[in-house]
Write a protein that holds these residues in place. Structure first.
Motif, PDB file in Angstrom:
ATOM      1  N   ARG A  41       0.831  -1.202   0.000  1.00  0.00           N
ATOM      2  CA  ARG A  41       0.000   0.000   0.000  1.00  0.00           C
ATOM      3  C   ARG A  41       0.865   1.251   0.000  1.00  0.00           C
ATOM      4  NH1 ARG A  41      -4.573  -1.007   4.457  1.00  0.00           N
ATOM      5  NH2 ARG A  41      -5.515   0.748   3.361  1.00  0.00           N
ATOM      6  N   GLY A  42       0.221   2.394   0.074  1.00  0.00           N
ATOM      7  CA  GLY A  42       0.953   3.644   0.067  1.00  0.00           C
ATOM      8  C   GLY A  42       1.752   3.848   1.340  1.00  0.00           C
ATOM      9  N   LEU A  43       2.689   4.764   1.274  1.00  0.00           N
ATOM     10  CA  LEU A  43       3.536   5.057   2.425  1.00  0.00           C
ATOM     11  C   LEU A  43       2.886   6.099   3.326  1.00  0.00           C
ATOM     12  CD1 LEU A  43       5.534   3.970   0.152  1.00  0.00           C
ATOM     13  CD2 LEU A  43       7.302   5.121   1.462  1.00  0.00           C
ATOM     14  N   VAL A  44       3.179   5.986   4.601  1.00  0.00           N
ATOM     15  CA  VAL A  44       2.673   6.943   5.583  1.00  0.00           C
ATOM     16  C   VAL A  44       3.867   7.606   6.253  1.00  0.00           C
ATOM     17  CG1 VAL A  44       1.396   7.227   7.732  1.00  0.00           C
ATOM     18  CG2 VAL A  44       0.556   5.646   5.984  1.00  0.00           C
ATOM     19  N   HIS A  45       3.854   8.925   6.285  1.00  0.00           N
ATOM     20  CA  HIS A  45       4.943   9.663   6.902  1.00  0.00           C
ATOM     21  C   HIS A  45       4.910   9.486   8.418  1.00  0.00           C
ATOM     22  CE1 HIS A  45       6.927  13.313   8.516  1.00  0.00           C
ATOM     23  NE2 HIS A  45       7.739  13.107   7.524  1.00  0.00           N
ATOM     24  N   LEU A  46       6.085   9.200   8.995  1.00  0.00           N
ATOM     25  CA  LEU A  46       6.176   9.030  10.447  1.00  0.00           C
ATOM     26  C   LEU A  46       6.798  10.238  11.118  1.00  0.00           C
ATOM     27  CD1 LEU A  46       7.390   5.320  10.625  1.00  0.00           C
ATOM     28  CD2 LEU A  46       5.071   6.191  10.993  1.00  0.00           C
ATOM     29  N   ILE A  47       7.957  10.638  10.633  1.00  0.00           N
ATOM     30  CA  ILE A  47       8.682  11.690  11.321  1.00  0.00           C
ATOM     31  C   ILE A  47       9.749  12.278  10.398  1.00  0.00           C
ATOM     32  CG2 ILE A  47      10.455  10.193  12.311  1.00  0.00           C
ATOM     33  CD1 ILE A  47       9.944  11.710  15.004  1.00  0.00           C
ATOM     34  N   LEU A  48      10.040  13.539  10.574  1.00  0.00           N
ATOM     35  CA  LEU A  48      11.094  14.217   9.827  1.00  0.00           C
ATOM     36  C   LEU A  48      12.070  14.805  10.829  1.00  0.00           C
ATOM     37  CD1 LEU A  48      10.722  16.696   6.858  1.00  0.00           C
ATOM     38  CD2 LEU A  48      12.019  17.359   8.880  1.00  0.00           C
ATOM     39  N   ILE A  49      13.353  14.601  10.587  1.00  0.00           N
ATOM     40  CA  ILE A  49      14.381  15.193  11.440  1.00  0.00           C
ATOM     41  C   ILE A  49      15.308  16.010  10.555  1.00  0.00           C
ATOM     42  CG2 ILE A  49      15.829  13.095  11.343  1.00  0.00           C
ATOM     43  CD1 ILE A  49      16.596  13.780  14.310  1.00  0.00           C
ATOM     44  N   ARG A  50      15.574  17.231  10.961  1.00  0.00           N
ATOM     45  CA  ARG A  50      16.415  18.121  10.158  1.00  0.00           C
ATOM     46  C   ARG A  50      17.887  17.870  10.464  1.00  0.00           C
ATOM     47  NH1 ARG A  50      12.467  21.144   8.111  1.00  0.00           N
ATOM     48  NH2 ARG A  50      10.680  21.575   9.416  1.00  0.00           N
ATOM     49  N   SER A  51      18.729  18.318   9.568  1.00  0.00           N
ATOM     50  CA  SER A  51      20.160  18.028   9.700  1.00  0.00           C
ATOM     51  C   SER A  51      20.777  18.666  10.940  1.00  0.00           C
ATOM     52  CB  SER A  51      20.914  18.489   8.452  1.00  0.00           C
ATOM     53  OG  SER A  51      20.750  19.875   8.271  1.00  0.00           O
ATOM     54  N   ASN A  52      20.149  19.693  11.496  1.00  0.00           N
ATOM     55  CA  ASN A  52      20.699  20.341  12.695  1.00  0.00           C
ATOM     56  C   ASN A  52      20.075  19.790  13.985  1.00  0.00           C
ATOM     57  OD1 ASN A  52      18.174  21.416  12.457  1.00  0.00           O
ATOM     58  ND2 ASN A  52      18.812  23.557  12.623  1.00  0.00           N
ATOM     59  N   GLU A  53      19.261  18.751  13.850  1.00  0.00           N
ATOM     60  CA  GLU A  53      18.657  18.105  15.010  1.00  0.00           C
ATOM     61  C   GLU A  53      19.340  16.764  15.258  1.00  0.00           C
ATOM     62  OE1 GLU A  53      14.607  18.140  13.400  1.00  0.00           O
ATOM     63  OE2 GLU A  53      14.058  19.578  14.984  1.00  0.00           O
ATOM     64  N   ARG A  54      19.381  16.349  16.514  1.00  0.00           N
ATOM     65  CA  ARG A  54      20.039  15.099  16.866  1.00  0.00           C
ATOM     66  C   ARG A  54      19.055  14.026  17.282  1.00  0.00           C
ATOM     67  NH1 ARG A  54      22.619  16.660  13.929  1.00  0.00           N
ATOM     68  NH2 ARG A  54      24.633  17.720  14.039  1.00  0.00           N
ATOM     69  N   GLU A  55      17.921  14.460  17.825  1.00  0.00           N
ATOM     70  CA  GLU A  55      16.952  13.490  18.302  1.00  0.00           C
ATOM     71  C   GLU A  55      15.558  14.090  18.220  1.00  0.00           C
ATOM     72  OE1 GLU A  55      18.195  11.291  21.778  1.00  0.00           O
ATOM     73  OE2 GLU A  55      16.156  11.339  22.577  1.00  0.00           O
ATOM     74  N   LYS A  56      14.576  13.224  17.930  1.00  0.00           N
ATOM     75  CA  LYS A  56      13.204  13.691  17.854  1.00  0.00           C
ATOM     76  C   LYS A  56      12.274  12.573  18.302  1.00  0.00           C
ATOM     77  CE  LYS A  56      10.678  16.838  14.884  1.00  0.00           C
ATOM     78  NZ  LYS A  56      10.691  17.524  13.576  1.00  0.00           N
ATOM     79  N   HIS A  57      11.199  12.960  18.991  1.00  0.00           N
ATOM     80  CA  HIS A  57      10.257  11.977  19.492  1.00  0.00           C
ATOM     81  C   HIS A  57       8.872  12.256  18.921  1.00  0.00           C
ATOM     82  CE1 HIS A  57      12.869  10.474  22.865  1.00  0.00           C
ATOM     83  NE2 HIS A  57      13.471  11.603  22.571  1.00  0.00           N
ATOM     84  N   SER A  58       8.117  11.171  18.731  1.00  0.00           N
ATOM     85  CA  SER A  58       6.723  11.295  18.338  1.00  0.00           C
ATOM     86  C   SER A  58       6.005  10.054  18.840  1.00  0.00           C
ATOM     87  CB  SER A  58       6.583  11.404  16.816  1.00  0.00           C
ATOM     88  OG  SER A  58       5.212  11.457  16.448  1.00  0.00           O
ATOM     89  N   GLY A  59       5.270  10.207  19.947  1.00  0.00           N
ATOM     90  CA  GLY A  59       4.588   9.057  20.522  1.00  0.00           C
ATOM     91  C   GLY A  59       5.572   7.968  20.919  1.00  0.00           C
ATOM     92  N   ARG A  60       5.393   6.769  20.359  1.00  0.00           N
ATOM     93  CA  ARG A  60       6.291   5.660  20.664  1.00  0.00           C
ATOM     94  C   ARG A  60       7.528   5.638  19.757  1.00  0.00           C
ATOM     95  NH1 ARG A  60       4.511   0.992  19.361  1.00  0.00           N
ATOM     96  NH2 ARG A  60       2.764   1.671  18.067  1.00  0.00           N
ATOM     97  N   LEU A  61       7.682   6.637  18.938  1.00  0.00           N
ATOM     98  CA  LEU A  61       8.806   6.701  18.006  1.00  0.00           C
ATOM     99  C   LEU A  61       9.896   7.633  18.524  1.00  0.00           C
ATOM    100  CD1 LEU A  61       6.889   7.107  14.613  1.00  0.00           C
ATOM    101  CD2 LEU A  61       7.525   5.001  15.790  1.00  0.00           C
ATOM    102  N   ARG A  62      11.134   7.172  18.347  1.00  0.00           N
ATOM    103  CA  ARG A  62      12.278   8.022  18.660  1.00  0.00           C
ATOM    104  C   ARG A  62      13.258   7.902  17.503  1.00  0.00           C
ATOM    105  NH1 ARG A  62      17.124   6.214  21.439  1.00  0.00           N
ATOM    106  NH2 ARG A  62      18.485   7.989  21.866  1.00  0.00           N
ATOM    107  N   VAL A  63      13.625   9.031  16.957  1.00  0.00           N
ATOM    108  CA  VAL A  63      14.565   9.057  15.834  1.00  0.00           C
ATOM    109  C   VAL A  63      15.808   9.818  16.251  1.00  0.00           C
ATOM    110  CG1 VAL A  63      14.981   9.996  13.527  1.00  0.00           C
ATOM    111  CG2 VAL A  63      12.819   8.859  14.033  1.00  0.00           C
TER     112      VAL A  63
END
Lengths: 112, 114
Positions: A41-63
């Motif tokens: 099926r189609g893709l669903v966007h989860l999270i975007l992290i910019r090049s000047n960021e080191r860590e990002k959270h969204s619910g149960r997701l950590r990037v």
């Protein structure tokens, strides 16, 4: 050729465990995105992290993003059966035409 | 808002034929990108359109072409179909042609070439 490469190609864990997927890329980027795709099926966007960021959270997701190593990781905590899907990282080249280039993906299976 | 829609959802064509796929973006989105997904090559970028102009193009032969209309709807055309063109074709839209925006994907068109 693919900019991002995911590791592992496939991952199988028990429900409730954490899942970690890694992405490596080759050139400098503006940002890195993670997408999920349920079978065929189609893709669903989860999270975007910019090049000047080191860590990002969204619910149960950590990037995390390490631009010195040109790598990113996606952590899904307390996995659920509904998390079963393929996960892709996508990057855009900082000096390029701002088109997204996807990796080959990690196939995640959550066993009940 | 309605999501990205793609028509048709499934298509079977014969080698040598041509095919046209359609994509309607989310209302207000002006950028539409097309991707080809196959088990062997993964997700590959075809092209991006913004304000009726092709903004980016991937490494595909000239048999693959596209266009965008004034209402931002987009079509892609593949001429002289080959067996290797069998794939899931995905389109994605976003408000502007900037990579910092997330893309919203349609469900895809599954093309089978026999």
């Amino acid at each position: 050729s693919q900019q991002g490469e995911e590791d592992p190609q496939a991952l199988s864990i028990q429900e409730g465990e954490n899942a970690t997927m890694n992405c490596s890329y080759k050139t400098s980027i503006n940002n890195l995105q993670w997408y999920r795709q349920n079978s065929g099926r189609g893709l669903v966007h989860l999270i975007l992290i910019r090049s000047n960021e080191r860590e990002k959270h969204s619910g149960r997701l950590r990037v995390t993003l390490d631009t010195s190593k040109k790598s990113s990781s996606l952590l899904i905590t307390a996995s659920r059966a509904a998390d079963t899907a393929s996960y892709f990282c996508a990057t855009d080249e900082a000096q390029g035409a701002q088109k997204l280039v996807f990796g080959q993906g990690t196939r995640l299976t959550i066993n009940p | 808002k309605a999501g990205v829609t793609q028509t048709p959802r499934y298509l079977i064509k014969t080698r040598g034929q041509q095919v046209t796929l359609s994509c309607s973006p989310i209302s207000g989105h002006r950028s539409v990108s097309w991707y080809q997904q196959t088990p062997g090559q993964g997700l590959q970028f075809l092209f991006e359109y913004f304000s009726e102009t092709q903004r980016n193009k991937g490494n595909f032969p000239g048999r693959f072409s596209g266009r965008q209309f004034s209402n931002s709807r987009s079509e892609m055309n593949v001429s002289t179909l080959e067996l290797g063109d069998s794939a899931l074709y995905l389109c994605a839209s976003k408000p502007q042609a900037l990579s910092s925006y997330e893309q919203y994907f349609g469900p895809g068109t599954r093309l089978t070439v026999t």
